[in-house]
Design an enzyme around this catalytic site. Structure first.
Site, PDB file in Angstrom:
ATOM      1  N   THR A  71       0.816  -1.214   0.000  1.00  0.00           N
ATOM      2  CA  THR A  71       0.000   0.000   0.000  1.00  0.00           C
ATOM      3  C   THR A  71       0.848   1.261   0.000  1.00  0.00           C
ATOM      4  OG1 THR A  71      -1.590   1.283   1.314  1.00  0.00           O
ATOM      5  CG2 THR A  71      -0.095  -0.127   2.525  1.00  0.00           C
ATOM      6  N   TYR A 103      -2.016   0.522   9.920  1.00  0.00           N
ATOM      7  CA  TYR A 103      -2.212  -0.179   8.649  1.00  0.00           C
ATOM      8  C   TYR A 103      -0.940  -0.092   7.797  1.00  0.00           C
ATOM      9  CZ  TYR A 103      -3.775  -0.952   3.852  1.00  0.00           C
ATOM     10  OH  TYR A 103      -3.877  -1.401   2.560  1.00  0.00           O
TER      11      TYR A 103
END
Length: 336
Positions: free
Chosen positions: A123, A147
């Site tokens: 990501t 995250y």
């Protein structure tokens, strides 16, 4: 590569949003593919008929060993994990478990079974809040939420593992994934999803009363967050090409951004939804969410130089139109 020469691929999280598109891309290109998913957020209808499905956890070493043997797996595409940034801030241990600890178990199982190729769903959140107009893969990682950290830790594990074992890997750092399969075979199906375009098309179809705009005081032209939106089918195509690259050069590993290099603000996206649907979606201005950055835009130079990747859907209106088409079909599937 001929179809007969294509090795079997295990897709983790293959019943989820991006994973199911990767399954379609692999199948369309003639690759043997199997899926493991615990169906916590995935859907069986997203997996094409004829694809072997294993319901279970990616940390189940015995199950993985059996799958690798039964399917003669030679590559893993790893999508399984948790992806909601604000939730990662409020429940960090869930993210370190699902995204890091379980990824470690999966990597260990792949090494133990001699699986030589691993593609990882990473990501752009690993970059945090970079002070550059467009981030390259050399932009120093500086996650601002669990995250992003959970994904960066997995990238580190893969790098160290590739140095120590007969495995190469590709980490693809996604920017904002949106849209749906152009043939409406699968799409974003999770109820309560936090993806802006998903939320906006739901609102356009009357499934939501409005769209919340979180933060209007960012350092951007209109004060709302700017993101680089990539069509999910273009992203899935990049995975297939990355797998081919790993097979062609088994001693080389890759880390690449997946984006178009063009950013749109929240308000620009909502304007596009209004334009595509010929409706006006109500907007409600709210405060910022924890863990969100002002702007995050990719420099996709490396992937364009490394792979023969030619995006087919790099148009915001097209992305929205495909998301809208899927949302309508999803209503039919659910009898809404």
């Amino acid at each position: 590569m001929t179809d007969a020469a294509k090795p079997s691929v295990l897709v983790t999280g293959g019943a989820g949003y991006i994973g199911s598109h990767a399954v379609l891309a692999l199948r369309d290109a003639g690759w043997p593919v199997a899926v493991i998913d615990n169906f916590s957020t995935g859907f069986r209808f997203a997996i094409p008929d004829g694809v072997p499905i294993y319901e279970g956890d990616i940390a189940d070493r015995e199950l993985l060993a059996r799958i690798f043997t039964e399917q003669n797996t030679r590559a893993v595409m790893h999508f399984a994990g948790s992806i909601v940034v604000p939730e990662s801030v409020s429940d960090p241990l869930k993210y370190y478990n699902n995204n890091t600890v379980k990824s470690r178990a999966l990597i260990e199982a792949a090494v133990g079974s001699g699986v030589p190729h691993f593609i990882f769903s990473s990501t752009a959140a690993i970059y945090g809040m970079p002070e550059v107009a467009a981030v390259t893969e050399d932009t120093p990682p500086a996650p601002i939420n669990p995250y992003g950290w959970s994904k960066l830790m997995t990238e580190q594990m893969l790098g160290d593992t590739a140095n120590a074992h007969a495995m190469n890997f590709c980490a693809l750092r996604y920017f904002n994934v949106a849209g749906a399969d152009p043939q409406a075979r699968t799409g974003q199906s999770t109820e309560g999803a936090t993806h802006l375009i998903k939320i906006a098309v739901e609102a356009a179809l009357g499934k939501r009363t409005h769209v919340n705009v979180f933060g209007t005081d960012y350092d951007t032209p209109d004060g709302t967050g700017v993101r680089d939106y990539i069509h999910v089918s273009d992203l899935a195509a990049a995975h297939v090409l990355a797998l081919e690259a790993l097979i062609e050069q088994p001693k080389r590993s890759l880390t690449m951004n997946c984006g178009y290099g063009r950013g749109f603000s929240v308000l620009e996206v909502l304007d596009a939804v209004d334009r595509v649907t010929n409706l006006t979606v109500e907007r409600r201005m709210e405060g910022r969410r924890a863990g969100d950055s002002d702007s995050l835009i990719s420099d996709p130079s490396r992937i364009r130089k490394t792979l023969p990747w030619e995006p087919k859907h790099a148009d915001l209106d097209v992305i929205i139109a495909h998301a809208l088409q899927w949302e309508r079909k999803l209503s039919d599937l659910r009898g809404e």
